[in-house]
Structure formats: C-alpha cells, structure tokens
Scaffold this active site. Structure first.
Site, PDB file in Angstrom:
ATOM      1  N   GLY A   1     -10.281  13.254  -4.703  1.00 29.07           N
ATOM      2  CA  GLY A   1      -9.733  13.812  -5.798  1.00 29.07           C
ATOM      3  C   GLY A   1      -8.475  14.020  -6.400  1.00 29.07           C
ATOM      4  O   GLY A   1      -6.980  13.173  -6.247  1.00 29.07           O
TER       5      GLY A   1
ATOM      6  N   THR B   1     -10.336   6.632  -4.071  1.00 30.28           N
ATOM      7  CA  THR B   1      -9.975   6.741  -2.748  1.00 30.28           C
ATOM      8  C   THR B   1     -11.033   6.641  -1.717  1.00 30.28           C
ATOM      9  O   THR B   1     -12.285   7.013  -2.060  1.00 30.28           O
ATOM     10  CB  THR B   1      -9.289   7.781  -2.028  1.00 30.28           C
ATOM     11  OG1 THR B   1      -7.966   8.320  -3.303  1.00 30.28           O
ATOM     12  CG2 THR B   1      -9.249   8.507  -1.130  1.00 30.28           C
TER      13      THR B   1
HETATM   14  N1  ASP Z   1      -6.461  11.855  -4.011  1.00 26.04           N
HETATM   15  C1  ASP Z   1      -5.884  10.421  -4.307  1.00 26.04           C
HETATM   16  C2  ASP Z   1      -4.427  10.258  -4.656  1.00 26.04           C
HETATM   17  O1  ASP Z   1      -4.495  11.470  -5.783  1.00 26.04           O
HETATM   18  C3  ASP Z   1      -7.107   9.985  -5.159  1.00 26.04           C
HETATM   19  C4  ASP Z   1      -8.073   9.824  -5.259  1.00 26.04           C
HETATM   20  O2  ASP Z   1      -8.683  10.835  -4.438  1.00 26.04           O
HETATM   21  O3  ASP Z   1      -9.170   9.057  -5.936  1.00 26.04           O
HETATM   22  O4  ASP Z   1      -3.820   9.926  -4.519  1.00 26.04           O
END
Ligand code: ASP
Length: 299
Positions: free
Chosen positions: A207, A155
């Site tokens: 995350g 992300t």
């Molecule tokens: N937070 C995002 C999700 O869970 C993924 C990420 O930040 O890597 O979709």
C-alpha cells in the site's frame, strides 16, 4: 476436530484496484507463487526458503510490481526494494533502490546471514554481484506493458510457517509508479512493511509506503496479534493508519499456530493461502469475495 496446521503459507499480489483484464492473471500468479512455496514447506524446507521461492515466481511475472514488470520511477527507471526476515533468528536482509537484478528477494535472502540489515543502490548491487545473484541490464526488467502505459500495479509479499514451527516474512516491490528516483517506501523497512518473530507472528504489507512507514504498521500489527485473529489485528491497525496518517493498504499475517489472515483497505488485494489442513489453496481478489465463498456451501 480440526488438526493444528503443520505448515501454512499466504501470498499477496498488492493492494490496489486490479484492472479487469488483469484479474485472471493476478489470481493465477498468486496460485503459482503459493504452489512454489508450498512445495518447499511440504518437502521439509524452511519458512525463509518458502518465502523466497514464492516471491521469485511473482518477481518473474509482469502482472506484479516486483522484479520483471516493476513500476517505473519518474525518470523511467526501475528501482526495486525487497526484504526477508527469519522469525527464528530475527535476522533481516533488505535491499533498496536496487537495479539490474532479476530477483531482489534472493539478494535480500543472501544478506540475511550478514551483519548488515539493509543495503541501498550501488552498494546493494555490488553485494548482489559478490554473492552470485542473477544480474541483468536494468532496462531488461521493463515489461512491454510498462513501456507503453506506465501501468499501476503493486508490491508482492509472502509469510510462511514451516514444519519446525518457524515463521518468515518477505516483500518485493518496484515502489510506486512515477515515484521520484531514490524514493524508498515501507517494503524494505523493518517493522514498517514486514516483520516475523517465532512465537508471535509474521506479517507482510502493501500500500502507500509513506503511511505504512509513518505508522510503523507491521510492528503494530505484530503487537496486536496475540489474542486476536490475524484479520482483526490487520484490520484495526490499517484502519487506524487511515485515520491517523491517511493512506490505504493491505497485508497478510500468520500466527505461530498457523492461522492465516489478510485484510485490505484498498479496493482489492489478490491473495492466495493454504494450510496443511486444507485440501487445496484458496485465492481471492477481495475480502468480500472470501466472505461470500466461505458462506456458500461447497460441493
Ligand atoms: N508499499 C510499496 C511502496 O510504497 C508499494 C505498494 O505496496 O504498492 O513502495
């Protein structure tokens, strides 16, 4: 005497373990996104415009899990989530499970002025069509690397403060690699993956989305910001999240007077930031790297 920053911007490229061969590209991508956002702010554009400009650069870059190069679901498809929040008006535009659009952040930005705050799947795609977003075939967003290896990467997010003192926050993601079709994480959820409110602060997170959502992490960080540095607010809430619901993550935050902060409980989180009182941007992969840099005399 330090000048109070007139504008500030910070971007991140995801909380994760960056493979060594992607370190340089991650830093370069964060810096390119930062410059796009900074140009908007220096030219008198709004924080919302700066966030959109920065995230569009990261969405085009296959190093990051957003737009082109998004993570693939267990079905091998791309489903993207994105959000933008305007700290002045508290308007929110968010989309989830969106396919076949080059820049989910621009769809979220267009939704900002509408009554609805979150559109999903086919409805989000119809809104994208109606509002003139750049459409593409869903498979055009799968990068050759994703096709080959189902790479893990993360992300993106941005928070900005503009010359008029307004704050904004934005997120964009393809979700988690191998997630079941239809799964939505924190990134488009208000108060979980992002929040912005003038006079209080702005935050964007990354995350493990289930943990970030269950801990209402962005809202808690906002509440902790007054009287603390952004680093402290991020650190305490992310550590509490790990203890209470498990999971790691990272985030970026800005205070109304332009203090920029970031923290991660994940191994890395590529980041770049700049304020109007800094001659050049800074970019780091980890918090430790920043600490070592700040304590090394330059020049
Ligand atoms: N937070 C995002 C999700 O869970 C993924 C990420 O930040 O890597 O979709």
């Amino acid at each position: 005497m330090t000048e109070t920053p007139r504008w500030a911007i910070i971007v991140h490229g995801g909380a994760h373990q960056t493979p060594p061969e992607q370190v340089a590209a991650s830093r370069a991508g964060c810096l390119a996104a930062l410059s796009a956002g900074r140009r908007v702010l220096e030219g008198g554009g709004t924080a919302v415009e700066a966030v959109e400009a920065a995230l569009r650069v990261l969405e085009d870059d296959p190093t990051f899990n957003a737009g082109y190069g998004s993570a693939l679901t267990a079905d091998g498809t791309v489903e993207m989530d994105s959000a933008v929040m305007d700290g002045q008006t508290l308007e929110v535009g968010a989309v989830a499970g969106l396919a076949g659009v080059r820049h989910p952040v621009s769809v979220a930005r267009r939704l900002l002025r509408e009554k609805e705050v979150l559109l999903t799947g086919a409805g989000a795609r119809r809104f994208a069509e109606r509002s003139g977003a750049e459409l593409c075939a869903p498979e055009e967003l799968i990068s050759p690397q994703q096709r080959k290896t189902f790479q893990e990467h993360d992300t993106v997010g941005c928070v900005a403060l503009d010359l008029r003192g307004h704050l904004a926050a934005g997120t964009s993601t393809g979700g988690l690699t191998g997630q079941p079709a239809g799964r939505v994480g924190d990134s488009p959820l208000i108060g979980c993956g992002f929040y912005a409110e003038d006079g209080v602060g702005a935050v964007a997170l990354t995350g493990e989305g289930e943990s970030l959502a269950r801990w209402m992490t962005a809202a808690r960080i906002l509440h902790r910001l007054p009287g603390r540095t952004p680093d402290e607010a991020l650190r305490t809430v992310l550590e509490e999240m790990g203890t209470r619901v498990g999971g790691t993550g990272g985030g970026i935050a800005l205070t109304p007077d332009g203090q920029a902060g970031w923290w991660h409980t994940s191994p890395d989180m590529p980041t770049a930031y700049q304020r109007s009182d800094m001659p050049s941007p800074r970019t780091y992969l980890t918090k430790t790297e920043e600490r070592d840099d700040v304590h090394t005399p330059h020049g």
